[in-house]
Enzyme design. Structure first.
Site, PDB file in Angstrom:
ATOM      1  N   HIS A  89      14.808   1.620  27.326  1.00 27.41           N
ATOM      2  CA  HIS A  89      14.108   2.895  27.138  1.00 27.41           C
ATOM      3  C   HIS A  89      15.047   4.002  26.655  1.00 27.41           C
ATOM      4  CE1 HIS A  89      15.426   3.907  31.369  1.00 27.41           C
ATOM      5  NE2 HIS A  89      15.508   5.114  30.841  1.00 27.41           N
ATOM      6  N   ASP A 118      13.908  -4.017  30.573  1.00 19.85           N
ATOM      7  CA  ASP A 118      14.486  -2.704  30.292  1.00 19.85           C
ATOM      8  C   ASP A 118      15.979  -2.803  29.998  1.00 19.85           C
ATOM      9  OD1 ASP A 118      14.457  -0.026  29.776  1.00 19.85           O
ATOM     10  OD2 ASP A 118      14.506   0.622  31.857  1.00 19.85           O
ATOM     11  N   SER A 196      20.534   6.663  33.137  1.00 20.78           N
ATOM     12  CA  SER A 196      19.912   5.396  32.766  1.00 20.78           C
ATOM     13  C   SER A 196      20.839   4.557  31.896  1.00 20.78           C
ATOM     14  CB  SER A 196      18.611   5.643  32.004  1.00 20.78           C
ATOM     15  OG  SER A 196      17.649   6.221  32.846  1.00 20.78           O
TER      16      SER A 196
END
Length: 350
Positions: A89, A118, A196
């Site tokens: 993402h 992911d 992230s």
């Protein structure tokens, strides 16, 4: 007279040294936990990179197309060949990806993606021998209460460290492709936007997870963060580097809409079509058909694989990902309202 001066000078030196020693003794020494955190940070910070996602945008008035930063995140060095691991993402929709590493910016090539986990792999070309791959651990050995250390770039602030503990194991979260990611690590380490794709480390400085999500209505750290366990990462990244996608075996079936079984009040997955010459077809599994009057007839309903209940396509894909071609699966099916068992060998398409 000279002796007196020398004596006074000696006394002054002794007093000064004593004062300095007292000052050192007054300053508290590092605790063992502080020393460990510093050691891990200094040993791994050069394995962490800043990832910038750039995309094309159009000015509403001039209609001019320009490149703008769509977002940023974190990544880490996987190997000495320049492969960088981050979240899918973080780079999703990017027109250009830039990796910032040790004060320099490098254009990155997208090598492979696994939206269902992911994860993504990038590659940068660095001629100097400066890449420092991160050392990987084993997420099967994790226990609730263990200390964890996260390094990332929250809100664009590079190489930021936060600490916490493992709050829970075996959590389930949803991936960007709406697939289930299992065995996820929950931690209370402060994970914010920009963290992230960064590494979650244990007290030995080993990679134990990839920080991927926070649970917070405000979008900022609220004490609940999630990381993809390193064993999933270890199984995924080599396939992304070699093939660009996760390689999983197929049964050779297409699934019917779940509404069909809900109307019939049957648990399981309805098989709509069986691909010729693949595993399901060779084993004799049936799909939907029509009777002489054109009415739709239910074929086989897949209830379980190796004892694991099948309720959705996500369950099926998750079960297949745990196997390879050549493995034999034990299937539980329903046909004509009767349950039966069948062994199916996973055969690779020709």
């Amino acid at each position: 007279m000279r002796i007196d001066v020398r004596f006074k000078l000696l006394i002054l030196i002794l007093i000064t040294a004593s004062s300095l020693a007292s000052a050192d003794n007054a300053y508290p020494a590092l605790t063992s936990d502080e020393a460990n955190t510093i050691e891990v940070y200094e040993a791994t910070r050069d394995s962490v990179v800043f990832v910038t996602n750039r995309t094309l945008r159009r000015d509403l008035f001039s209609r001019r197309v320009y490149q703008a930063t769509a977002g940023s995140g974190t990544g880490f060095v996987w190997d000495e060949n320049g492969h960088i691991v981050t979240n899918f993402h973080v780079i999703d929709g990017a027109n250009q990806i830039v990796i910032s590493y040790q004060g320099h910016d490098y254009p990155a090539q997208l090598i492979g993606i696994a939206p269902e986990r992911d994860l993504a792999v990038l590659k940068i070309n660095i001629t100097e021998n400066i890449l420092k791959p991160i050392t990987r651990g084993d997420s099967k050995r994790l226990r609730v209460g263990q200390k964890v250390i996260a390094i990332g770039n929250p809100f664009g602030l590079d190489t930021t460290l936060t600490t916490g503990v493992i709050s829970a194991l075996n959590r389930i979260i949803e991936s960007p492709s709406n697939r289930t990611i299992r065995d996820v690590i929950q931690t209370d380490a402060a994970i914010n936007p920009g963290n992230s794709g960064g590494p979650l480390l244990n007290s030995a400085g080993l990679l134990i997870g990839v920080n991927t999500a926070i649970f917070s209505p405000s979008g900022a750290s609220a004490g609940i963060s999630f990381s993809i366990p390193v064993n999933i990462v270890n199984a995924t990244i080599p396939e992304l580097i070699q093939y660009g996608r996760v390689q999983r075996p197929v049964l050779g079936i297409e699934l019917a809409p779940p509404q069909l079984l809900r109307r019939l009040n049957i648990d399981g997955i309805a098989i709509a079509r069986v691909t010729p010459n693949l595993s399901a077809d060779i084993a004799g599994i049936r799909g939907l058909s029509r009777d002489p009057n054109g009415r739709l007839q239910l074929g086989d309903v897949l209830v379980a694989i190796n004892g694991e209940l099948m309720r959705s396509s996500d369950d099926l894909l998750g079960a297949l990902e745990q196997h390879k071609y050549g493995d034999i699966l034990s299937l539980s099916l329903i046909r004509d309202e009767q349950r039966y068992e069948l062994e199916v060998e996973l055969i690779a398409p020709e």
